[in-house]
Motif scaffolding. Structure first.
Motif, PDB file in Angstrom:
ATOM      1  N   ALA A 129      12.145  13.326 -23.986  1.00 45.31           N
ATOM      2  CA  ALA A 129      13.611  13.349 -23.918  1.00 45.31           C
ATOM      3  C   ALA A 129      14.140  13.637 -25.321  1.00 45.31           C
ATOM      4  O   ALA A 129      13.391  13.595 -26.307  1.00 45.31           O
ATOM      5  N   TYR A 130      15.439  13.895 -25.411  1.00 48.21           N
ATOM      6  CA  TYR A 130      16.083  14.193 -26.697  1.00 48.21           C
ATOM      7  C   TYR A 130      17.380  13.417 -26.778  1.00 48.21           C
ATOM      8  O   TYR A 130      18.204  13.457 -25.860  1.00 48.21           O
ATOM      9  N   ASP A 131      17.565  12.688 -27.883  1.00 48.74           N
ATOM     10  CA  ASP A 131      18.758  11.855 -28.032  1.00 48.74           C
ATOM     11  C   ASP A 131      19.838  12.496 -28.900  1.00 48.74           C
ATOM     12  O   ASP A 131      20.807  11.831 -29.277  1.00 48.74           O
ATOM     13  N   GLY A 132      19.662  13.770 -29.224  1.00 46.56           N
ATOM     14  CA  GLY A 132      20.606  14.467 -30.089  1.00 46.56           C
ATOM     15  C   GLY A 132      20.164  14.507 -31.533  1.00 46.56           C
ATOM     16  O   GLY A 132      20.676  15.295 -32.334  1.00 46.56           O
ATOM     17  N   ARG A 133      19.168  13.703 -31.868  1.00 50.49           N
ATOM     18  CA  ARG A 133      18.617  13.679 -33.221  1.00 50.49           C
ATOM     19  C   ARG A 133      17.094  13.737 -33.210  1.00 50.49           C
ATOM     20  O   ARG A 133      16.490  14.478 -33.965  1.00 50.49           O
ATOM     21  N   HIS A 134      16.496  12.923 -32.352  1.00 48.57           N
ATOM     22  CA  HIS A 134      15.040  12.864 -32.264  1.00 48.57           C
ATOM     23  C   HIS A 134      14.574  13.144 -30.839  1.00 48.57           C
ATOM     24  O   HIS A 134      15.272  12.819 -29.875  1.00 48.57           O
ATOM     25  N   LEU A 135      13.380  13.715 -30.736  1.00 51.07           N
ATOM     26  CA  LEU A 135      12.679  13.707 -29.469  1.00 51.07           C
ATOM     27  C   LEU A 135      12.107  12.314 -29.255  1.00 51.07           C
ATOM     28  O   LEU A 135      11.744  11.620 -30.208  1.00 51.07           O
ATOM     29  N   LEU A 147      10.426  11.371 -32.614  1.00 49.47           N
ATOM     30  CA  LEU A 147       9.799  12.484 -33.314  1.00 49.47           C
ATOM     31  C   LEU A 147      10.830  13.424 -33.922  1.00 49.47           C
ATOM     32  O   LEU A 147      11.916  13.618 -33.369  1.00 49.47           O
ATOM     33  N   ASP A 148      10.451  14.019 -35.034  1.00 49.24           N
ATOM     34  CA  ASP A 148      11.228  15.117 -35.596  1.00 49.24           C
ATOM     35  C   ASP A 148      11.091  16.305 -34.643  1.00 49.24           C
ATOM     36  O   ASP A 148       9.974  16.764 -34.374  1.00 49.24           O
ATOM     37  N   PRO A 149      12.193  16.832 -34.093  1.00 52.85           N
ATOM     38  CA  PRO A 149      12.073  17.903 -33.098  1.00 52.85           C
ATOM     39  C   PRO A 149      11.531  19.217 -33.647  1.00 52.85           C
ATOM     40  O   PRO A 149      11.033  20.040 -32.883  1.00 52.85           O
ATOM     41  N   ALA A 150      11.611  19.413 -34.946  1.00 53.27           N
ATOM     42  CA  ALA A 150      11.124  20.661 -35.536  1.00 53.27           C
ATOM     43  C   ALA A 150       9.618  20.652 -35.747  1.00 53.27           C
ATOM     44  O   ALA A 150       8.971  21.707 -35.708  1.00 53.27           O
ATOM     45  N   LEU A 158       8.757   2.444 -30.719  1.00 54.12           N
ATOM     46  CA  LEU A 158       9.527   1.397 -30.056  1.00 54.12           C
ATOM     47  C   LEU A 158       8.656   0.758 -28.989  1.00 54.12           C
ATOM     48  O   LEU A 158       8.113   1.457 -28.124  1.00 54.12           O
ATOM     49  N   ASN A 159       8.505  -0.560 -29.037  1.00 59.62           N
ATOM     50  CA  ASN A 159       7.780  -1.292 -27.998  1.00 59.62           C
ATOM     51  C   ASN A 159       8.755  -1.697 -26.895  1.00 59.62           C
ATOM     52  O   ASN A 159       9.797  -2.295 -27.176  1.00 59.62           O
ATOM     53  N   VAL A 160       8.412  -1.396 -25.654  1.00 60.70           N
ATOM     54  CA  VAL A 160       9.297  -1.658 -24.523  1.00 60.70           C
ATOM     55  C   VAL A 160       8.846  -2.932 -23.808  1.00 60.70           C
ATOM     56  O   VAL A 160       7.677  -3.065 -23.429  1.00 60.70           O
ATOM     57  N   THR A 161       9.779  -3.858 -23.626  1.00 66.63           N
ATOM     58  CA  THR A 161       9.471  -5.144 -23.008  1.00 66.63           C
ATOM     59  C   THR A 161      10.545  -5.530 -21.995  1.00 66.63           C
ATOM     60  O   THR A 161      11.689  -5.101 -22.087  1.00 66.63           O
ATOM     61  N   ASP A 162      10.140  -6.377 -21.060  1.00 66.92           N
ATOM     62  CA  ASP A 162      11.079  -6.994 -20.122  1.00 66.92           C
ATOM     63  C   ASP A 162      10.673  -8.456 -19.976  1.00 66.92           C
ATOM     64  O   ASP A 162       9.552  -8.758 -19.578  1.00 66.92           O
ATOM     65  N   GLY A 163      11.584  -9.343 -20.334  1.00 62.88           N
ATOM     66  CA  GLY A 163      11.272 -10.763 -20.277  1.00 62.88           C
ATOM     67  C   GLY A 163      10.108 -11.150 -21.165  1.00 62.88           C
ATOM     68  O   GLY A 163       9.352 -12.069 -20.855  1.00 62.88           O
ATOM     69  N   GLY A 164       9.944 -10.426 -22.270  1.00 65.87           N
ATOM     70  CA  GLY A 164       8.863 -10.721 -23.202  1.00 65.87           C
ATOM     71  C   GLY A 164       7.541 -10.064 -22.861  1.00 65.87           C
ATOM     72  O   GLY A 164       6.582 -10.163 -23.627  1.00 65.87           O
ATOM     73  N   GLN A 165       7.464  -9.381 -21.720  1.00 66.16           N
ATOM     74  CA  GLN A 165       6.234  -8.716 -21.299  1.00 66.16           C
ATOM     75  C   GLN A 165       6.318  -7.224 -21.579  1.00 66.16           C
ATOM     76  O   GLN A 165       7.346  -6.586 -21.339  1.00 66.16           O
ATOM     77  N   HIS A 166       5.220  -6.653 -22.090  1.00 61.33           N
ATOM     78  CA  HIS A 166       5.175  -5.221 -22.352  1.00 61.33           C
ATOM     79  C   HIS A 166       5.195  -4.440 -21.033  1.00 61.33           C
ATOM     80  O   HIS A 166       4.525  -4.813 -20.070  1.00 61.33           O
ATOM     81  N   ILE A 167       5.961  -3.376 -21.008  1.00 62.61           N
ATOM     82  CA  ILE A 167       6.045  -2.507 -19.828  1.00 62.61           C
ATOM     83  C   ILE A 167       5.305  -1.218 -20.146  1.00 62.61           C
ATOM     84  O   ILE A 167       5.802  -0.361 -20.883  1.00 62.61           O
ATOM     85  N   ASP A 168       4.088  -1.083 -19.601  1.00 65.54           N
ATOM     86  CA  ASP A 168       3.327   0.129 -19.888  1.00 65.54           C
ATOM     87  C   ASP A 168       3.468   1.140 -18.758  1.00 65.54           C
ATOM     88  O   ASP A 168       4.276   0.966 -17.848  1.00 65.54           O
ATOM     89  N   GLN A 169       2.704   2.209 -18.838  1.00 70.35           N
ATOM     90  CA  GLN A 169       2.786   3.326 -17.896  1.00 70.35           C
ATOM     91  C   GLN A 169       4.149   4.029 -17.952  1.00 70.35           C
ATOM     92  O   GLN A 169       4.601   4.616 -16.958  1.00 70.35           O
ATOM     93  N   LEU A 170       4.806   3.970 -19.104  1.00 73.63           N
ATOM     94  CA  LEU A 170       6.066   4.690 -19.253  1.00 73.63           C
ATOM     95  C   LEU A 170       5.790   6.187 -19.190  1.00 73.63           C
ATOM     96  O   LEU A 170       4.899   6.693 -19.864  1.00 73.63           O
ATOM     97  N   ASN A 171       6.567   6.895 -18.390  1.00 76.73           N
ATOM     98  CA  ASN A 171       6.248   8.291 -18.127  1.00 76.73           C
ATOM     99  C   ASN A 171       7.474   9.173 -18.351  1.00 76.73           C
ATOM    100  O   ASN A 171       7.944   9.320 -19.474  1.00 76.73           O
ATOM    101  N   GLU A 172       8.021   9.755 -17.313  1.00 79.79           N
ATOM    102  CA  GLU A 172       9.158  10.665 -17.433  1.00 79.79           C
ATOM    103  C   GLU A 172      10.355   9.971 -18.084  1.00 79.79           C
ATOM    104  O   GLU A 172      10.672   8.813 -17.761  1.00 79.79           O
ATOM    105  N   LEU A 173      11.018  10.685 -19.005  1.00 82.14           N
ATOM    106  CA  LEU A 173      12.110  10.101 -19.781  1.00 82.14           C
ATOM    107  C   LEU A 173      13.376  10.933 -19.670  1.00 82.14           C
ATOM    108  O   LEU A 173      13.340  12.139 -19.445  1.00 82.14           O
TER     109      LEU A 173
END
Length: 250
Positions: A129-135, A147-150, A158-173
């Motif tokens: 995905a692209y946030d307007g500054r970084h991929l 990431l630097d898009p160039a 960034l570590n992704v968590t829910d209720g203190g637990q890591h959420i893995d298998q992050l895929n399409e953004l």
């Protein structure tokens, strides 16, 4: 209150806070459109009335531009047979497409899908995905890379968590109104993630769109998120899904 009572209260509050999970949201579908049921969808991007789609699998990976309402393919680029297509993102007038384990990103001219250059990277490519500054890239773990898009050089993680637990298998953004939306591979849920803290703010539940018992295969899972800012809606689909669904954006 005694010192012991204060300690017990603090422990209970801490445990309760950690255990709090993000709430679920089930958005009503607005409409649906036809989707190629042979497409092993890996990424979607919406831009100026056109849908860009990346598909995977060796020997079948593509990047295409389609009409949303009809599903008609306007332009298509076939990847080499040794490449497994993954997530895509729009950066200016270019489309960037990741590959799974080949450690190469393809950079295309958006209008023609002409391949302009390739960029190397060291991790597995999943979503983009692209946030307007970084991929923002996923690799199937609980971490997201900025990431630097160039150059695709890593800026931060960034570590992704829910209720203190890591959420893995992050895929399409997808990046939507200051939040990162991430499909969790193998599920029919999209996490709404704070890009500052990595905390899951809420879950979007989409299993009802294409019930599991109707699917042609076990790998026919949710895996496609595009954002139409003009209409403030999401366009979602999955691998081998026969339809694209339009739902309200969070």
């Amino acid at each position: 209150m005694s010192q012991l009572a204060r300690w017990i209260t603090c422990v209970l509050i801490t445990q309760f806070t950690v255990a709090v999970l993000a709430a679920d949201f089930v958005p009503p579908p607005i409409r649906s459109y036809p989707h190629d049921p042979t497409a092993f969808t890996q990424g979607l991007v919406w831009d100026r009335g056109l849908l860009y789609e990346s598909t995977g699998r060796y020997g079948h990976s593509t990047l295409s531009v389609r009409e949303l309402k009809t599903g008609r393919v306007l332009r298509r680029h076939d990847l080499p047979k040794a490449m497994f297509g993954e997530g895509i993102a729009l950066v200016g007038d270019e489309i960037i497409q990741l590959t799974w384990q080949e450690h190469q990103a393809f950079v295309y001219d958006k209008a023609s899908l002409r391949l302009k250059r390739t960029l190397p990277y060291a991790w597995e490519g999943w979503g983009l995905a692209y946030d307007g500054r970084h991929l923002i890239a996923s690799d199937g773990s609980a971490q997201l890379r900025f990431l630097d898009p160039a150059t695709l050089h890593e800026v931060r993680r960034l570590n992704v968590t829910d209720g203190g637990q890591h959420i893995d298998q992050l895929n399409e953004l997808e990046y939507v109104k200051g939040e990162i939306l991430a499909n969790v591979y193998g599920s029919d849920r999209i996490a709404r993630i704070s890009p500052q803290t990595g905390r899951v703010l809420a879950w979007i539940e989409l299993a009802y769109l294409f019930p599991e018992q109707q699917r042609p295969a076990r790998d026919a899972v949710l895996n496609g998120i595009a954002y139409d800012a003009a209409q403030d809606v999401l366009i979602v689909t999955g691998k081998h899904w026969p339809k694209l669904f339009v739902i309200p954006a969070p």
